[in-house]
Design a protein around this motif. Structure first.
Motif, PDB file in Angstrom:
ATOM      1  N   SER A 185       0.838  -1.199   0.000  1.00 10.81           N
ATOM      2  CA  SER A 185       0.000   0.000   0.000  1.00 10.81           C
ATOM      3  C   SER A 185       0.868   1.242   0.000  1.00 10.81           C
ATOM      4  O   SER A 185       1.933   1.263   0.628  1.00 10.81           O
ATOM      5  CB  SER A 185      -0.916   0.023   1.231  1.00 10.81           C
ATOM      6  OG  SER A 185      -1.798  -1.073   1.214  1.00 10.81           O
ATOM      7  N   ARG A 186       0.405   2.257  -0.673  1.00 16.06           N
ATOM      8  CA  ARG A 186       1.105   3.538  -0.670  1.00 16.06           C
ATOM      9  C   ARG A 186       0.866   4.281   0.639  1.00 16.06           C
ATOM     10  O   ARG A 186       1.761   4.935   1.161  1.00 16.06           O
ATOM     11  CB  ARG A 186       0.646   4.383  -1.860  1.00 16.06           C
ATOM     12  CG  ARG A 186       1.264   5.781  -1.900  1.00 16.06           C
ATOM     13  CD  ARG A 186       0.653   6.636  -2.995  1.00 16.06           C
ATOM     14  NE  ARG A 186       1.121   8.014  -2.863  1.00 16.06           N
ATOM     15  CZ  ARG A 186       0.571   8.922  -2.083  1.00 16.06           C
ATOM     16  NH1 ARG A 186      -0.488   8.599  -1.348  1.00 16.06           N
ATOM     17  NH2 ARG A 186       1.052  10.148  -2.016  1.00 16.06           N
ATOM     18  N   SER A 187      -0.358   4.197   1.160  1.00 16.55           N
ATOM     19  CA  SER A 187      -0.715   4.935   2.372  1.00 16.55           C
ATOM     20  C   SER A 187      -1.948   4.298   2.992  1.00 16.55           C
ATOM     21  O   SER A 187      -2.553   3.393   2.423  1.00 16.55           O
ATOM     22  CB  SER A 187      -0.982   6.408   2.051  1.00 16.55           C
ATOM     23  OG  SER A 187      -2.013   6.527   1.099  1.00 16.55           O
ATOM     24  N   GLY A 193      -0.724  10.085   3.484  1.00 13.17           N
ATOM     25  CA  GLY A 193      -0.816   9.954   2.038  1.00 13.17           C
ATOM     26  C   GLY A 193      -1.180  11.238   1.323  1.00 13.17           C
ATOM     27  O   GLY A 193      -0.775  11.454   0.182  1.00 13.17           O
ATOM     28  N   ASN A 200       6.693   9.040   1.784  1.00 13.46           N
ATOM     29  CA  ASN A 200       5.668   8.425   0.942  1.00 13.46           C
ATOM     30  C   ASN A 200       6.283   7.840  -0.327  1.00 13.46           C
ATOM     31  O   ASN A 200       5.887   6.773  -0.796  1.00 13.46           O
ATOM     32  CB  ASN A 200       4.609   9.460   0.534  1.00 13.46           C
ATOM     33  CG  ASN A 200       3.705   9.858   1.669  1.00 13.46           C
ATOM     34  OD1 ASN A 200       3.697   9.219   2.721  1.00 13.46           O
ATOM     35  ND2 ASN A 200       2.949  10.925   1.484  1.00 13.46           N
ATOM     36  N   TYR A 201       7.237   8.560  -0.874  1.00 11.05           N
ATOM     37  CA  TYR A 201       7.846   8.156  -2.136  1.00 11.05           C
ATOM     38  C   TYR A 201       8.889   7.070  -1.913  1.00 11.05           C
ATOM     39  O   TYR A 201       9.013   6.143  -2.718  1.00 11.05           O
ATOM     40  CB  TYR A 201       8.425   9.388  -2.836  1.00 11.05           C
ATOM     41  CG  TYR A 201       7.333  10.375  -3.169  1.00 11.05           C
ATOM     42  CD1 TYR A 201       6.726  10.383  -4.417  1.00 11.05           C
ATOM     43  CD2 TYR A 201       6.834  11.245  -2.195  1.00 11.05           C
ATOM     44  CE1 TYR A 201       5.676  11.252  -4.701  1.00 11.05           C
ATOM     45  CE2 TYR A 201       5.787  12.112  -2.467  1.00 11.05           C
ATOM     46  CZ  TYR A 201       5.210  12.108  -3.721  1.00 11.05           C
ATOM     47  OH  TYR A 201       4.150  12.959  -3.988  1.00 11.05           O
ATOM     48  N   GLN A 204       7.408   3.737  -1.907  1.00  4.78           N
ATOM     49  CA  GLN A 204       6.923   3.228  -3.194  1.00  4.78           C
ATOM     50  C   GLN A 204       8.009   2.508  -3.987  1.00  4.78           C
ATOM     51  O   GLN A 204       7.709   1.701  -4.875  1.00  4.78           O
ATOM     52  CB  GLN A 204       6.411   4.388  -4.058  1.00  4.78           C
ATOM     53  CG  GLN A 204       5.197   5.091  -3.510  1.00  4.78           C
ATOM     54  CD  GLN A 204       4.724   6.186  -4.456  1.00  4.78           C
ATOM     55  OE1 GLN A 204       4.879   6.090  -5.663  1.00  4.78           O
ATOM     56  NE2 GLN A 204       4.141   7.232  -3.901  1.00  4.78           N
ATOM     57  N   THR A 208       7.550  -0.780  -6.609  1.00  8.31           N
ATOM     58  CA  THR A 208       7.689  -0.382  -8.003  1.00  8.31           C
ATOM     59  C   THR A 208       8.798  -1.176  -8.682  1.00  8.31           C
ATOM     60  O   THR A 208       8.661  -1.593  -9.833  1.00  8.31           O
ATOM     61  CB  THR A 208       7.971   1.132  -8.106  1.00  8.31           C
ATOM     62  OG1 THR A 208       6.895   1.851  -7.491  1.00  8.31           O
ATOM     63  CG2 THR A 208       8.088   1.567  -9.550  1.00  8.31           C
ATOM     64  N   TRP A 221      -1.724   1.994  -7.480  1.00  7.18           N
ATOM     65  CA  TRP A 221      -1.977   1.684  -6.076  1.00  7.18           C
ATOM     66  C   TRP A 221      -3.462   1.500  -5.838  1.00  7.18           C
ATOM     67  O   TRP A 221      -4.297   2.173  -6.436  1.00  7.18           O
ATOM     68  CB  TRP A 221      -1.453   2.811  -5.181  1.00  7.18           C
ATOM     69  CG  TRP A 221      -0.001   3.072  -5.357  1.00  7.18           C
ATOM     70  CD1 TRP A 221       0.586   4.093  -6.038  1.00  7.18           C
ATOM     71  CD2 TRP A 221       1.070   2.261  -4.866  1.00  7.18           C
ATOM     72  NE1 TRP A 221       1.947   3.986  -5.993  1.00  7.18           N
ATOM     73  CE2 TRP A 221       2.273   2.868  -5.277  1.00  7.18           C
ATOM     74  CE3 TRP A 221       1.129   1.086  -4.106  1.00  7.18           C
ATOM     75  CZ2 TRP A 221       3.521   2.340  -4.963  1.00  7.18           C
ATOM     76  CZ3 TRP A 221       2.364   0.567  -3.796  1.00  7.18           C
ATOM     77  CH2 TRP A 221       3.542   1.182  -4.215  1.00  7.18           C
ATOM     78  N   ASP A 224      -5.791   0.440   0.982  1.00  5.59           N
ATOM     79  CA  ASP A 224      -4.925  -0.298   1.895  1.00  5.59           C
ATOM     80  C   ASP A 224      -5.599  -1.469   2.583  1.00  5.59           C
ATOM     81  O   ASP A 224      -4.909  -2.318   3.160  1.00  5.59           O
ATOM     82  CB  ASP A 224      -4.365   0.656   2.962  1.00  5.59           C
ATOM     83  CG  ASP A 224      -5.474   1.272   3.815  1.00  5.59           C
ATOM     84  OD1 ASP A 224      -6.420   1.830   3.233  1.00  5.59           O
ATOM     85  OD2 ASP A 224      -5.394   1.189   5.058  1.00  5.59           O
ATOM     86  N   ALA A 235       3.462   7.922  -8.813  1.00  3.38           N
ATOM     87  CA  ALA A 235       3.450   9.137  -7.996  1.00  3.38           C
ATOM     88  C   ALA A 235       2.459  10.152  -8.547  1.00  3.38           C
ATOM     89  O   ALA A 235       2.557  11.341  -8.266  1.00  3.38           O
ATOM     90  CB  ALA A 235       4.849   9.737  -7.960  1.00  3.38           C
TER      91      ALA A 235
END
Length: 355
Positions: A185-187, A193, A200-201, A204, A208, A221, A224, A235
């Motif tokens: 999950s990204r956030s 997020g 946050n990056y 990833q 990725t 994404w 969650d 992004a």
């Protein structure tokens, strides 16, 4: 030599690098202009900003940025039109979002005058670095980080606000193939997020890379908890065209309030395109791909503006998007970049004159 411009102290470089730069072959974010803006937070207040030659930063190993990740940033661009005029695109949106991000990470908010007047002064000093070639711009990176020292897990007592710039060509060329992420999950709800936090990056990069190892260029994404709903593309914010309707996810704790995203929504509606801001399930995307109603899929963000997606992978199966002669992506990209570069009327009042 130190001078005052817009009441901001400017120390100009003794030797410019500009004559060593090939402006016809610029890669994104790899060449930096002569100067940067620096502003320090100490003793409970932001000090006056200063423009100085681009240079290294000296920090103690105990600086809290290295240990607890208090860091936020923005992405902007400056454009030069055919007459040499210099323009920004919706800079107050970037200023407001930088402070929203800062507040979430317990970083002191930046005064508006320091951000806007500081940026204008920096652009005035380095205006010759703004390229005029089609598709090029001066990428602007404002960022704030914890420079205060200490190993205790708490907010720092000192920070640095810096703006550096980079003359850049196009961010992406061609279409990309993406993998819909169903594990990482990204956030998450209640998280960061919606903030442009550096962490946050960083989070990833590993998922990725796993997608890249499988032959994709990026990931889409999902939420969650269930991983049923589409949220962002890499992004960037993501847009989906099913038949003649353009769909994008609503912003939330997990999704960045993209400036390009909100601009594209307004532009599309002004062109008579039906836009829906709603949750969209992965199953709806797959069904549309299978029945032929999925026409376009693209990411949107400052750097790339719009990045078309040629296909996506999900649960071991790949889906290709049709090749269309006329696309919403190309039409909207031209419309927004024409406004940004002063080639078209700006009915929204987005363009901001600097010089």
């Amino acid at each position: 030599m130190s001078v005052l411009i817009n009441d901001i102290e400017v120390v100009k470089t003794e030797t410019s690098k500009i004559n060593d730069i090939d402006f016809d072959n610029l890669k994104f974010g790899q060449v930096y202009s002569d100067h940067m803006l620096v502003c320090d937070y100490e003793n409970g207040a932001w000090k006056a900003p200063k423009v100085m030659p681009y240079q290294n930063i000296s920090l103690e190993p105990s600086a809290k940025i290295f240990h607890y990740g208090q860091s936020v940033f923005e992405g902007m661009k400056a454009y030069k039109d055919a007459d040499g005029g210099v323009w920004l695109f919706r800079p107050m949106e970037n200023f407001n979002r930088l402070n929203i991000s800062s507040k979430r990470l317990a970083i002191p908010e930046i005064p508006e005058a320091y951000f806007l007047d500081g940026l204008k002064t920096l652009l005035e000093v380095d205006q010759d670095w703004i390229p005029q070639k089609e598709g090029s711009s001066l990428y602007i990176r404002p960022f704030v980080f914890a420079s205060g020292t200490g190993l205790h897990a708490s907010p720092a007592n000192a920070y640095k606000f810096i703006i550096c710039t980079a003359p850049s060509g196009s961010y992406f060329s061609g279409k990309v193939k993406v993998l819909i992420e169903t594990k990482y999950s990204r956030s998450a709800n209640g998280g960061v997020g919606y903030a442009k936090a550096g962490g946050n990056y960083a989070g990833q990069f590993y998922p990725t890379q796993l997608a890249i190892d499988k032959g994709y260029q990026q990931v889409i994404w999902t939420d969650d908890t269930s991983h049923e709903y589409i949220e962002e593309a890499g992004a960037m914010n993501v847009f989906i065209r099913i038949n003649d309707t353009l769909i994008t996810s609503p912003t939330s704790d997990r999704i960045l309030d993209g400036i390009t995203r909100k601009s594209l929504i307004d532009l599309a509606r002004s062109k008579g395109i039906n836009v829906e801001v709603r949750k969209i399930k992965v199953s709806e995307l797959v069904e549309a791909a299978e029945n032929g109603s999925l026409k376009e899929l693209f990411g949107a963000g400052t750097a790339a503006v719009i990045s078309p997606i040629a296909g996506f992978g999900y649960q071991g199966k790949d889906y290709e998007l049709p090749e269309l002669k006329e696309t919403y992506a190309s039409s909207l990209k031209k419309a927004i970049t024409d406004i940004q570069t002063n080639k078209a009327e700006d009915p929204f009042g987005w363009r901001y004159k600097v010089l």
